[in-house]
Design a protein around this motif. Structure first.
Motif, PDB file in Angstrom:
ATOM      1  N   PRO A  44       0.806  -1.222   0.000  1.00  0.00           N
ATOM      2  CA  PRO A  44       0.000   0.000   0.000  1.00  0.00           C
ATOM      3  C   PRO A  44       0.841   1.276   0.000  1.00  0.00           C
ATOM      4  CG  PRO A  44      -0.819  -1.547   1.642  1.00  0.00           C
ATOM      5  CD  PRO A  44       0.471  -2.104   1.116  1.00  0.00           C
ATOM      6  N   ASP A  45       2.048   1.220   0.606  1.00  0.00           N
ATOM      7  CA  ASP A  45       2.924   2.395   0.626  1.00  0.00           C
ATOM      8  C   ASP A  45       3.331   2.786  -0.789  1.00  0.00           C
ATOM      9  OD1 ASP A  45       2.800   2.564   3.361  1.00  0.00           O
ATOM     10  OD2 ASP A  45       4.648   1.410   3.686  1.00  0.00           O
ATOM     11  N   LEU A  46       3.588   1.785  -1.607  1.00  0.00           N
ATOM     12  CA  LEU A  46       3.970   2.030  -2.994  1.00  0.00           C
ATOM     13  C   LEU A  46       2.828   2.713  -3.747  1.00  0.00           C
ATOM     14  CD1 LEU A  46       6.299   1.553  -4.938  1.00  0.00           C
ATOM     15  CD2 LEU A  46       5.323  -0.675  -5.447  1.00  0.00           C
ATOM     16  N   LEU A  47       1.634   2.238  -3.515  1.00  0.00           N
ATOM     17  CA  LEU A  47       0.459   2.841  -4.155  1.00  0.00           C
ATOM     18  C   LEU A  47       0.269   4.281  -3.690  1.00  0.00           C
ATOM     19  CD1 LEU A  47      -1.742   2.238  -6.179  1.00  0.00           C
ATOM     20  CD2 LEU A  47      -3.135   1.351  -4.323  1.00  0.00           C
ATOM     21  N   ARG A  48       0.538   4.540  -2.418  1.00  0.00           N
ATOM     22  CA  ARG A  48       0.432   5.915  -1.897  1.00  0.00           C
ATOM     23  C   ARG A  48       1.435   6.843  -2.584  1.00  0.00           C
ATOM     24  NH1 ARG A  48      -1.537   3.447   2.811  1.00  0.00           N
ATOM     25  NH2 ARG A  48       0.476   2.921   3.740  1.00  0.00           N
ATOM     26  N   VAL A  49       2.624   6.323  -2.861  1.00  0.00           N
ATOM     27  CA  VAL A  49       3.633   7.123  -3.579  1.00  0.00           C
ATOM     28  C   VAL A  49       3.108   7.488  -4.959  1.00  0.00           C
ATOM     29  CG1 VAL A  49       5.916   7.026  -4.693  1.00  0.00           C
ATOM     30  CG2 VAL A  49       5.644   6.236  -2.338  1.00  0.00           C
ATOM     31  N   LEU A  67      11.027  -1.436  -9.451  1.00  0.00           N
ATOM     32  CA  LEU A  67      10.043  -2.511  -9.322  1.00  0.00           C
ATOM     33  C   LEU A  67      10.052  -3.389 -10.571  1.00  0.00           C
ATOM     34  CD1 LEU A  67       7.837  -3.773  -7.590  1.00  0.00           C
ATOM     35  CD2 LEU A  67       6.214  -2.168  -8.567  1.00  0.00           C
ATOM     36  N   ALA A  68      10.134  -2.772 -11.737  1.00  0.00           N
ATOM     37  CA  ALA A  68      10.160  -3.519 -13.000  1.00  0.00           C
ATOM     38  C   ALA A  68      11.403  -4.395 -13.088  1.00  0.00           C
ATOM     39  CB  ALA A  68      10.092  -2.559 -14.173  1.00  0.00           C
ATOM     40  N   ALA A  69      12.524  -3.889 -12.618  1.00  0.00           N
ATOM     41  CA  ALA A  69      13.763  -4.681 -12.632  1.00  0.00           C
ATOM     42  C   ALA A  69      13.619  -5.914 -11.744  1.00  0.00           C
ATOM     43  CB  ALA A  69      14.944  -3.828 -12.184  1.00  0.00           C
ATOM     44  N   LYS A  70      13.022  -5.737 -10.553  1.00  0.00           N
ATOM     45  CA  LYS A  70      12.786  -6.875  -9.656  1.00  0.00           C
ATOM     46  C   LYS A  70      11.870  -7.903 -10.296  1.00  0.00           C
ATOM     47  CE  LYS A  70      13.299  -4.953  -5.033  1.00  0.00           C
ATOM     48  NZ  LYS A  70      12.606  -4.629  -3.783  1.00  0.00           N
ATOM     49  N   MET A  71      10.884  -7.415 -11.047  1.00  0.00           N
ATOM     50  CA  MET A  71       9.885  -8.296 -11.654  1.00  0.00           C
ATOM     51  C   MET A  71      10.292  -8.752 -13.060  1.00  0.00           C
ATOM     52  SD  MET A  71       6.501  -6.242 -10.386  1.00  0.00           S
ATOM     53  CE  MET A  71       5.348  -7.470 -10.959  1.00  0.00           C
ATOM     54  N   LYS A  72      11.460  -8.305 -13.513  1.00  0.00           N
ATOM     55  CA  LYS A  72      11.968  -8.635 -14.851  1.00  0.00           C
ATOM     56  C   LYS A  72      11.017  -8.181 -15.960  1.00  0.00           C
ATOM     57  CE  LYS A  72      14.845 -12.469 -13.369  1.00  0.00           C
ATOM     58  NZ  LYS A  72      14.698 -12.668 -11.988  1.00  0.00           N
TER      59      LYS A  72
END
Length: 194
Positions: A44-49, A67-72
């Motif tokens: 939820p913190d990410l969504l708040r950002v 986030l995209a790098a983590k998720m490839k």
């Protein structure tokens, strides 16, 4: 309401882009959107950002890239997320993902719905119900099964904004209304005969 319109427009644009490459590309986009949506739901913190106007588009893009790098995630779908950050539309991602899924279902001829029964159905019965409904609808069905004891018996099928209520509760309600009309009609007739 405005959010839905915005989400549909972005979903349609991404869908049109993916459609040029075919169904596997569309399915990969849907998967990437779903994964990103899940990541946001779990944080939820990410969504708040993403919703906070204090953060600049560049700061949001930095978060998206990490986030995209983590998720490839890369390529077109990453560029799509970056565009959403530029346009301050990352907060619309859930709606965009849902709209994209609906477009993909339509492309594949899939209809989603919910089937409520008074008692739980075993897997074999569920498979048979889906098979029979697909035969009648001449489309692929994906159903969520639910249990609602208050329907007493029978089924309630919800597909899109349509509802087929073949429950015992609904049948009893119809019978009750019919009996009431019959009683009042009979009383009216008796008064006229006097």
């Amino acid at each position: 309401m405005t959010g839905n319109i915005v989400a549909r427009r972005y979903a349609q644009a991404l869908f049109a882009l993916g459609r040029k490459s075919g169904l596997p590309e569309l399915e990969s986009y849907a998967s990437a959107l779903g994964d990103f949506r899940s990541a946001l739901a779990e944080s939820p913190d990410l969504l708040r950002v993403f919703r906070n106007p204090i953060f600049t588009a560049e700061e949001k893009k930095k978060v998206v890239r990490k986030l995209a790098a983590k998720m490839k995630i890369k390529g077109t779908i990453l560029n799509f997320y970056l565009l959403l950050a530029d346009k301050d539309r990352l907060n619309e991602l859930e709606g965009i993902s849902n709209a994209f899924d609906s477009l993909l279902d339509a492309e594949k001829g899939v209809v989603r719905g919910e089937l409520l029964t008074a008692v739980p159905l075993d897997d074999a019965t569920r498979a048979e119900v889906i098979k029979q409904l697909e035969k009648k609808a001449k489309r692929t069905l994906v159903l969520d099964f639910g249990v609602s004891p208050e329907i007493l018996g029978g089924v309630v099928l919800k597909v899109g904004d349509q509802v087929l209520d073949a429950s015992l509760r609904a049948q009893l309600s119809i019978l009750k209304d019919t009996l009431k009309r019959g009683e009042s009609g009979h009383a009216d007739q008796s008064r006229r005969n006097q």
